[in-house]
Design a protein around this motif. Structure first.
Motif, PDB file in Angstrom:
ATOM      1  N   ILE A  28      -4.408   6.215  -4.873  1.00 40.33           N
ATOM      2  CA  ILE A  28      -4.818   4.971  -5.536  1.00 40.33           C
ATOM      3  C   ILE A  28      -6.304   4.761  -5.295  1.00 40.33           C
ATOM      4  N   THR A  29      -7.033   4.399  -6.329  1.00 38.07           N
ATOM      5  CA  THR A  29      -8.448   4.091  -6.173  1.00 38.07           C
ATOM      6  C   THR A  29      -8.816   2.876  -7.021  1.00 38.07           C
ATOM      7  N   VAL A  30      -9.613   1.972  -6.475  1.00 42.00           N
ATOM      8  CA  VAL A  30     -10.070   0.788  -7.206  1.00 42.00           C
ATOM      9  C   VAL A  30     -11.352   1.150  -7.942  1.00 42.00           C
ATOM     10  N   VAL A  31     -11.325   1.045  -9.268  1.00 41.31           N
ATOM     11  CA  VAL A  31     -12.483   1.434 -10.073  1.00 41.31           C
ATOM     12  C   VAL A  31     -13.352   0.249 -10.458  1.00 41.31           C
ATOM     13  N   GLY A  32     -12.851  -0.984 -10.227  1.00 42.83           N
ATOM     14  CA  GLY A  32     -13.646  -2.142 -10.594  1.00 42.83           C
ATOM     15  C   GLY A  32     -12.953  -3.443 -10.260  1.00 42.83           C
ATOM     16  N   GLU A  33     -13.707  -4.537 -10.425  1.00 43.15           N
ATOM     17  CA  GLU A  33     -13.191  -5.875 -10.163  1.00 43.15           C
ATOM     18  C   GLU A  33     -13.605  -6.798 -11.304  1.00 43.15           C
ATOM     19  N   ALA A  34     -12.853  -7.882 -11.469  1.00 32.46           N
ATOM     20  CA  ALA A  34     -13.201  -8.914 -12.449  1.00 32.46           C
ATOM     21  C   ALA A  34     -12.758 -10.260 -11.904  1.00 32.46           C
ATOM     22  N   MET A  55      -3.314  18.931  -7.766  1.00 30.65           N
ATOM     23  CA  MET A  55      -3.186  17.597  -7.183  1.00 30.65           C
ATOM     24  C   MET A  55      -3.332  16.552  -8.282  1.00 30.65           C
ATOM     25  N   ALA A  56      -2.432  15.571  -8.308  1.00 32.03           N
ATOM     26  CA  ALA A  56      -2.441  14.550  -9.350  1.00 32.03           C
ATOM     27  C   ALA A  56      -3.671  13.669  -9.238  1.00 32.03           C
ATOM     28  N   GLU A  57      -4.145  13.200 -10.388  1.00 31.52           N
ATOM     29  CA  GLU A  57      -5.269  12.280 -10.399  1.00 31.52           C
ATOM     30  C   GLU A  57      -4.846  10.950  -9.773  1.00 31.52           C
ATOM     31  N   PRO A  58      -5.744  10.280  -9.038  1.00 33.16           N
ATOM     32  CA  PRO A  58      -5.383   8.990  -8.446  1.00 33.16           C
ATOM     33  C   PRO A  58      -5.173   7.928  -9.511  1.00 33.16           C
TER      34      PRO A  58
END
Length: 211
Positions: free
Chosen positions: A30-36, A1-4
């Protein structure tokens, strides 16, 4: 399985960031790893988190999106950047794309279309909103450059259509290594930095028509 696909969301409005995170976190792959909240934090977080893609607003207080793009380009392994904004005037659009943005969509984009745009940009495609492409096509003509060979022009047209090296190789019945060689030659002859600038050149010189 491909990495998100690891995404960093950058916008000065907390509500917008939360809305994007809520939507993207339920998308497959898709995964959100952070915000700015601004351009300076964007570059800092991108260096720390190493996202695959940055979803970037342009107009932010302090360090804006265009300045962030320049900072991201200087990282050892710069992420792809998809600009998402409500501003469409050339003073906002052209500097962002020229600074290295791989794609551009409006904030009123449909959620499924946004997810598709993220996947396309991550896959190496150049993605421009049709209105943005028209603005670029209406810009000043590029300076005269060294002529391209017939094959290089074919490759440039395929790059402008958003195709990856593998897709171009298949379409032209050549090896992927040959396509990479042609792309390098195109960038050198036209004094361009990347595929995004090459695609814009193709639009502005009439090799391809805006969508």
């Amino acid at each position: 399985m491909a990495e998100p696909i690891r995404v960093l969301v950058v916008d000065d409005h907390p509500v917008v960031r939360q809305g994007l995170r809520t939507f993207l976190d339920v998308q497959e792959g898709i995964t959100v790893v952070g915000e700015a909240e601004d351009g300076a934090a964007c570059v800092t977080e991108a260096e720390r988190l190493r996202p695959d893609l940055v979803l970037l607003d342009l107009r932010m207080p302090g360090t804006d999106g265009v300045a962030a793009l320049h900072g991201l380009r200087d990282l050892d392994d710069p992420p792809r950047v998809l600009v998402i904004t409500s501003f469409t005037e050339p003073t906002a659009v052209l500097p962002a794309v020229r600074a290295g943005a791989s794609g551009y969509v409006y904030k009123d984009v449909d959620p499924p279309a946004l997810a598709a745009a993220i996947r396309a940009v991550h896959a190496g495609h150049v993605l421009l909103h049709p209105d943005v492409a028209r603005l670029l096509a209406a810009g000043d003509a590029p300076p005269a450059t060294a002529p391209l060979t017939a094959r290089e022009r074919e490759v440039l047209i395929e790059v402008a259509r958003g195709r990856s090296n593998r897709e171009i190789a298949k379409a032209l019945a050549v090896s992927e290594k040959t396509v990479k060689t042609h792309v390098s030659a195109i960038l050198g002859k036209l004094d361009l930095q990347d595929r995004t600038q090459a695609a814009l050149y193709a639009v502005r010189t009439g090799l391809v028509q805006p969508l």
